[in-house]
Enzyme design. Structure first.
Site, PDB file in Angstrom:
ATOM      1  CE1 TYR A  52      43.950  32.830  69.807  1.00  0.00           C
ATOM      2  CE2 TYR A  52      44.415  32.132  72.048  1.00  0.00           C
ATOM      3  CZ  TYR A  52      43.659  32.867  71.151  1.00  0.00           C
ATOM      4  OH  TYR A  52      42.615  33.640  71.601  1.00  0.00           O
ATOM      5  CG  HIS A  73      34.436  28.042  70.638  1.00  0.00           C
ATOM      6  ND1 HIS A  73      33.152  28.037  70.136  1.00  0.00           N
ATOM      7  CD2 HIS A  73      35.241  27.703  69.598  1.00  0.00           C
ATOM      8  CE1 HIS A  73      33.189  27.718  68.856  1.00  0.00           C
ATOM      9  NE2 HIS A  73      34.442  27.504  68.513  1.00  0.00           N
ATOM     10  CE  LYS A  91      26.272  27.861  65.404  1.00  0.00           C
ATOM     11  NZ  LYS A  91      26.604  26.512  65.093  1.00  0.00           N
TER      12      LYS A  91
END
Length: 179
Positions: A52, A73, A91
């Site tokens: 990442y 998240h 979400k």
């Protein structure tokens, strides 16, 4: 706009396909090579990585799309905002109100878009219902009932409220914006 997608397991491939049409898809990222390899082969114009940090370090990357497990998240979105990236995050963007408040603050502070993946906000049926309710054509609407027909995959790191309820309860509309 250049976009990278992190998380290529369940929902990520759908986001990759759509963002490849909507923007310039430049990065694909997943910690699991078995998820990364098939999409890297299908989208050879995008760089593929298991790290990442590669997306965060790319100064030419405008936005990061996050489709990883829910408990990741907040951390990933925070890192992206701090790196100056726009963020679309599935979400819920965070599992605690204080974390969501921090993400909103960071987005405002860095003048970046933070957009949760509340896809039903843009569903034609939901938009039409909102139009009818707002117009008054249906009278005073006190209750709207919906019936879910497909629950998707059963998750062990979140419950039905986290997975499904956030479509119906959007408590932070000021955090929703569009790229």
């Amino acid at each position: 706009m250049t976009v990278g997608v992190v998380g290529l397991n369940y929902w990520g491939p759908n986001l990759v396909r759509n963002f490849d049409d909507l923007a310039e898809l430049t990065w694909l990222c997943d910690v699991d090579e078995t998820h990364l390899a098939p999409l890297a082969a299908r989208y050879p114009h995008a760089k593929a990585t298991l790290r990442y940090e590669d997306l965060l370090a790319d100064e030419a990357l405008d936005a990061i799309v996050i489709a990883t497990p829910v408990p990741t998240h907040y951390t990933l979105a925070k890192q992206a905002l701090e790196a100056g990236k726009h963020v679309f995050v599935e979400k819920p963007p965070a599992m605690r109100a204080a974390e969501m408040d921090e993400l909103v603050r960071l987005a405002e502070e860095h003048e970046r878009v933070l957009m949760p993946g509340h896809l039903l906000l843009y569903h034609p049926g939901v938009l039409k219902l909102k139009e009818l309710v707002d117009s008054g054509e249906l009278g005073d609407v006190l209750c709207v009932y919906g019936n879910r027909q497909n629950l998707g995959i059963v998750r062990t790191n979140e419950n039905a409220l986290w997975s499904l309820g956030v479509h119906d309860l959007k408590s932070r509309p000021q955090a929703v914006a569009i790229f």
